[in-house]
Design a protein around this motif. Structure first.
Motif, PDB file in Angstrom:
ATOM      1  N   MET A 383      39.154  45.708  32.095  1.00 11.91           N
ATOM      2  CA  MET A 383      38.360  45.209  33.221  1.00 11.91           C
ATOM      3  C   MET A 383      39.244  44.298  34.065  1.00 11.91           C
ATOM      4  O   MET A 383      39.895  43.386  33.536  1.00 11.91           O
ATOM      5  CB  MET A 383      37.153  44.417  32.702  1.00 11.91           C
ATOM      6  CG  MET A 383      36.210  43.952  33.788  1.00 11.91           C
ATOM      7  SD  MET A 383      35.102  45.280  34.273  1.00 11.91           S
ATOM      8  CE  MET A 383      34.862  44.842  35.991  1.00 11.91           C
ATOM      9  N   LEU A 384      39.272  44.531  35.372  1.00 12.41           N
ATOM     10  CA  LEU A 384      40.101  43.739  36.276  1.00 12.41           C
ATOM     11  C   LEU A 384      39.213  42.874  37.168  1.00 12.41           C
ATOM     12  O   LEU A 384      38.456  43.392  37.991  1.00 12.41           O
ATOM     13  CB  LEU A 384      40.963  44.657  37.148  1.00 12.41           C
ATOM     14  CG  LEU A 384      41.886  45.630  36.409  1.00 12.41           C
ATOM     15  CD1 LEU A 384      42.636  46.509  37.405  1.00 12.41           C
ATOM     16  CD2 LEU A 384      42.869  44.886  35.521  1.00 12.41           C
ATOM     17  N   VAL A 385      39.277  41.569  37.001  1.00  9.65           N
ATOM     18  CA  VAL A 385      38.555  40.604  37.837  1.00  9.65           C
ATOM     19  C   VAL A 385      39.614  39.717  38.471  1.00  9.65           C
ATOM     20  O   VAL A 385      40.159  38.828  37.822  1.00  9.65           O
ATOM     21  CB  VAL A 385      37.554  39.777  37.005  1.00  9.65           C
ATOM     22  CG1 VAL A 385      36.874  38.731  37.892  1.00  9.65           C
ATOM     23  CG2 VAL A 385      36.515  40.681  36.356  1.00  9.65           C
ATOM     24  N   THR A 386      39.918  39.971  39.741  1.00  7.66           N
ATOM     25  CA  THR A 386      41.060  39.311  40.393  1.00  7.66           C
ATOM     26  C   THR A 386      40.625  38.473  41.585  1.00  7.66           C
ATOM     27  O   THR A 386      41.305  38.444  42.613  1.00  7.66           O
ATOM     28  CB  THR A 386      42.094  40.376  40.828  1.00  7.66           C
ATOM     29  OG1 THR A 386      41.457  41.332  41.702  1.00  7.66           O
ATOM     30  CG2 THR A 386      42.669  41.101  39.630  1.00  7.66           C
ATOM     31  N   ALA A 387      39.487  37.808  41.468  1.00  3.21           N
ATOM     32  CA  ALA A 387      38.947  37.029  42.583  1.00  3.21           C
ATOM     33  C   ALA A 387      39.938  35.955  43.040  1.00  3.21           C
ATOM     34  O   ALA A 387      40.572  35.285  42.220  1.00  3.21           O
ATOM     35  CB  ALA A 387      37.635  36.378  42.163  1.00  3.21           C
ATOM     36  N   LEU A 388      40.035  35.797  44.347  1.00  2.00           N
ATOM     37  CA  LEU A 388      40.851  34.724  44.906  1.00  2.00           C
ATOM     38  C   LEU A 388      40.142  33.383  44.798  1.00  2.00           C
ATOM     39  O   LEU A 388      40.789  32.328  44.725  1.00  2.00           O
ATOM     40  CB  LEU A 388      41.174  35.021  46.374  1.00  2.00           C
ATOM     41  CG  LEU A 388      41.803  36.394  46.651  1.00  2.00           C
ATOM     42  CD1 LEU A 388      42.087  36.542  48.141  1.00  2.00           C
ATOM     43  CD2 LEU A 388      43.058  36.605  45.825  1.00  2.00           C
ATOM     44  N   ARG A 389      38.808  33.417  44.781  1.00  2.65           N
ATOM     45  CA  ARG A 389      37.980  32.215  44.572  1.00  2.65           C
ATOM     46  C   ARG A 389      36.586  32.709  44.253  1.00  2.65           C
ATOM     47  O   ARG A 389      36.032  33.539  44.978  1.00  2.65           O
ATOM     48  CB  ARG A 389      37.964  31.340  45.829  1.00  2.65           C
ATOM     49  CG  ARG A 389      37.328  29.962  45.610  1.00  2.65           C
ATOM     50  CD  ARG A 389      38.276  29.035  44.892  1.00  2.65           C
ATOM     51  NE  ARG A 389      37.830  27.657  44.951  1.00  2.65           N
ATOM     52  CZ  ARG A 389      37.053  27.074  44.014  1.00  2.65           C
ATOM     53  NH1 ARG A 389      36.632  27.756  42.976  1.00  2.65           N
ATOM     54  NH2 ARG A 389      36.716  25.802  44.155  1.00  2.65           N
ATOM     55  N   ASP A 390      36.017  32.231  43.169  1.00  2.00           N
ATOM     56  CA  ASP A 390      34.683  32.676  42.770  1.00  2.00           C
ATOM     57  C   ASP A 390      33.992  31.563  42.013  1.00  2.00           C
ATOM     58  O   ASP A 390      34.604  30.927  41.143  1.00  2.00           O
ATOM     59  CB  ASP A 390      34.795  33.915  41.858  1.00  2.00           C
ATOM     60  CG  ASP A 390      33.662  34.903  42.061  1.00  2.00           C
ATOM     61  OD1 ASP A 390      32.576  34.465  42.499  1.00  2.00           O
ATOM     62  OD2 ASP A 390      33.854  36.093  41.792  1.00  2.00           O
ATOM     63  N   GLY A 391      32.718  31.321  42.359  1.00  2.00           N
ATOM     64  CA  GLY A 391      31.973  30.273  41.667  1.00  2.00           C
ATOM     65  C   GLY A 391      31.927  30.530  40.176  1.00  2.00           C
ATOM     66  O   GLY A 391      32.204  29.642  39.361  1.00  2.00           O
ATOM     67  N   MET A 392      31.574  31.762  39.775  1.00  2.00           N
ATOM     68  CA  MET A 392      31.546  32.107  38.364  1.00  2.00           C
ATOM     69  C   MET A 392      32.164  33.480  38.122  1.00  2.00           C
ATOM     70  O   MET A 392      33.169  33.629  37.488  1.00  2.00           O
ATOM     71  CB  MET A 392      30.102  32.077  37.832  1.00  2.00           C
ATOM     72  CG  MET A 392      29.969  32.423  36.348  1.00  2.00           C
ATOM     73  SD  MET A 392      31.040  31.446  35.257  1.00  2.00           S
ATOM     74  CE  MET A 392      30.433  29.793  35.549  1.00  2.00           C
ATOM     75  N   ASN A 393      31.563  34.535  38.608  1.00  2.00           N
ATOM     76  CA  ASN A 393      31.838  35.954  38.397  1.00  2.00           C
ATOM     77  C   ASN A 393      31.174  36.427  37.115  1.00  2.00           C
ATOM     78  O   ASN A 393      31.735  36.360  36.015  1.00  2.00           O
ATOM     79  CB  ASN A 393      33.321  36.310  38.389  1.00  2.00           C
ATOM     80  CG  ASN A 393      33.504  37.816  38.531  1.00  2.00           C
ATOM     81  OD1 ASN A 393      33.235  38.589  37.615  1.00  2.00           O
ATOM     82  ND2 ASN A 393      33.915  38.249  39.720  1.00  2.00           N
ATOM     83  N   LEU A 394      29.950  36.923  37.285  1.00  2.00           N
ATOM     84  CA  LEU A 394      29.160  37.380  36.150  1.00  2.00           C
ATOM     85  C   LEU A 394      29.575  38.764  35.674  1.00  2.00           C
ATOM     86  O   LEU A 394      29.246  39.148  34.551  1.00  2.00           O
ATOM     87  CB  LEU A 394      27.678  37.354  36.517  1.00  2.00           C
ATOM     88  CG  LEU A 394      27.123  35.963  36.832  1.00  2.00           C
ATOM     89  CD1 LEU A 394      25.639  36.039  37.168  1.00  2.00           C
ATOM     90  CD2 LEU A 394      27.365  34.985  35.691  1.00  2.00           C
ATOM     91  N   VAL A 395      30.301  39.527  36.503  1.00  2.00           N
ATOM     92  CA  VAL A 395      30.795  40.830  36.063  1.00  2.00           C
ATOM     93  C   VAL A 395      31.697  40.663  34.843  1.00  2.00           C
ATOM     94  O   VAL A 395      31.620  41.439  33.887  1.00  2.00           O
ATOM     95  CB  VAL A 395      31.545  41.538  37.217  1.00  2.00           C
ATOM     96  CG1 VAL A 395      32.394  42.690  36.697  1.00  2.00           C
ATOM     97  CG2 VAL A 395      30.547  42.051  38.249  1.00  2.00           C
ATOM     98  N   ALA A 396      32.552  39.653  34.860  1.00  2.00           N
ATOM     99  CA  ALA A 396      33.430  39.408  33.714  1.00  2.00           C
ATOM    100  C   ALA A 396      32.609  39.166  32.449  1.00  2.00           C
ATOM    101  O   ALA A 396      32.931  39.696  31.372  1.00  2.00           O
ATOM    102  CB  ALA A 396      34.333  38.208  34.000  1.00  2.00           C
TER     103      ALA A 396
END
Length: 492
Positions: A383-396
């Motif tokens: 799984m690739l979660v490469t957010a530049l800025r994210d409050g949380m990211n529930l997908v991860a």
């Protein structure tokens, strides 16, 4: 409920108070309109985690939810749905353009996400933002019972706490900011910074995703207000006496039970097998799932993967990347340009590396039901979660929760709030393309034993901190419990 409640927003007894002891206020109501085959309309519950977290609280109390129902220039009376009283707030087409697409998503969103895109500052947008926030506050004041608890949600409604306190000082008011809160040096750019800070300080408790967000907020309070701060407490002097506003971190999570049940469903497991088969049963399936937004780092991920193909470190015969990019704010020009950029990059990579039997990147510009999303999680080795800025990211968190076999690998941006909790992920700076490439290869080549060890630790963290625990910890703190006992620090 009594018939009188069906005909107004809540105030029924002439006292100036409404009927509802617990009220949630958010930009959108927790329902979506469904048009039947015969043309009739009905409502169904929205799939978001916030609805899942708060529905049980609504069911146990005289609960109401206040928000926009999604259609401009339409007036609806309050109605009941799923043990909740829903109170629609009317928005005109101009309101949607100026308050929502304008100030909320072209001023605040980029500003709060570290100016990845330049924010726009327009006085006309600000005036409509103020007017709409007042409309939400007035609807809440009319609906709330004496001494009720009100929980205001997110950056679109930052002025509501103060406006509501002026209308109804008897209420207990909480506010939760679902997106990051920027550092002082960035927040200072906002022309209406003091008004926003004072708006938030109308709450008794202001919650954030990460301790750093709470610290940023308190620094801005210290700089742009005259209030005294001690630890996490802001002492606010008023003509009616002093009161305290507290700030803390309450990291949101997911509905773990729902993800677990779907991950064990024979139909979902079979669908995951079909997905891999449709890709040609590659050795490794990589997955990205994002809303199409410039904060998610989709371009960085695709660039890194394209270079891995160019370098020969992965091949289309052995690996496939699925990129789900669900539609988002398609009327906003910057989002339209982003879509063109991403789809152009995918097209160039596929045109170069595809074969008759294999596709390098399977790009899907759709939204999918939760069952299909869990099937994708099960089908993916990485799984690739490469957010530049994210409050949380529930997908991860959803990916980890779905891995009931305790395998798979998560590549996670250190700039997502989830990185505070999923420390066994392969953490990465998405701006470092070479580092991102190495992290992807580390995930692809990870030994089964190491994969299992890491996933087991991350699953334990999520199982112990689900979305219900999040809502209960915030509401307990709002009721006066010590912040340190309830607010997640991310260091479990």
């Amino acid at each position: 409920m009594a018939e009188t409640k069906a005909n107004n927003s809540g105030a029924t007894d002439g006292s100036g108070y409404g009927d509802y002891d617990f009220i949630v206020v958010s930009n959108r109501l927790p329902v979506d309109r469904v048009t039947g085959e015969g043309g009739g309309n009905s409502w169904r519950r929205s799939p978001g985690g916030l609805v899942t977290a708060l529905a049980p609280v609504m069911a146990k109390t005289e609960g109401a939810w206040i928000g926009w129902h999604g259609a401009a220039d339409e007036v609806l009376k309050p109605f009941d749905h799923d043990n909740m009283r829903l109170v629609p707030v009317e928005l005109s087409a101009d309101d949607v353009e100026l308050y929502y697409e304008g100030f909320s998503n072209a001023t605040l969103w980029p500003l709060y996400h570290d100016v990845i895109a330049p924010p726009e500052f327009h006085r006309t947008w600000w005036e409509v933002y103020k007017a709409v926030n007042r409309r939400f506050a007035e609807a809440t004041a009319e609906s709330a019972a004496e001494g009720a608890t009100v929980w205001v949600q997110d950056y679109q409604l930052q002025l509501v706490p103060k406006l509501l306190r002026e209308l109804r000082p008897d209420l207990k008011i909480g506010f939760f900011n679902h997106i990051p809160f920027p550092p002082l040096e960035i927040f200072a750019q906002l022309p209406w910074r003091r008004q926003v800070i004072e708006g938030l300080l109308g709450a008794d408790l202001v919650g954030f995703q990460r301790p750093s967000d709470s610290s940023n907020f308190l620094r801005c309070v210290r700089r742009f207000s005259g209030h005294t701060i001690k630890s996490q407490h802001v002492n606010i002097r008023t003509d009616d006496g002093d009161r305290i506003c507290r700030a803390g971190a309450f990291p949101i999570s997911i509905d773990v039970d729902q993800i677990n049940q779907l991950a064990k469903s024979p139909e979902v497991i079979e669908r995951a097998r079909q997905i891999r088969e449709e890709l040609g049963n590659p050795k490794t399936v990589l997955l990205g799932v994002d809303r199409l937004d410039y904060t998610k780092g989709i371009q960085h991920r695709i660039k890194a993967y394209g270079e891995l193909l160019e370098d020969g470190r992965v091949t289309v015969e052995d690996a496939a990347l699925i990129q789900v990019a669900s539609p988002s704010r398609e009327r906003v020009e910057s989002y339209r340009l982003l879509r063109e950029e991403i789809e152009g990059a995918v097209g160039r990579i596929n045109g170069t590396y595809d074969t008759l039997s294999n596709t390098a990147i399977r790009y899907l510009h759709h939204s999918y039901p939760k069952e299909e999303m869990v099937a994708l999680y099960l089908a993916a080795d990485v799984m690739l979660v490469t957010a530049l800025r994210d409050g949380m990211n529930l997908v991860a968190k959803e990916y980890v929760a779905s891995r009931t076999g305790v395998n798979g690998a998560l590549v996670l941006s250190e700039f997502a709030g989830a990185a505070d909790h999923l420390k066994q992920a392969i953490l990465v700076n998405p701006h470092d393309i070479d580092g991102l490439k190495d992290a992807i290869m580390r995930a692809v080549e990870i030994a089964p034993g190491e994969s299992t060890r890491r996933m087991r630790v991350m699953r334990r963290q999520i199982l112990q901190n689900d979305v219900e625990q999040w809502s209960q910890s915030f509401l307990r703190a709002l009721d006066g419990e010590t912040l340190g006992k309830t607010a997640g620090s991310g260091n479990e």
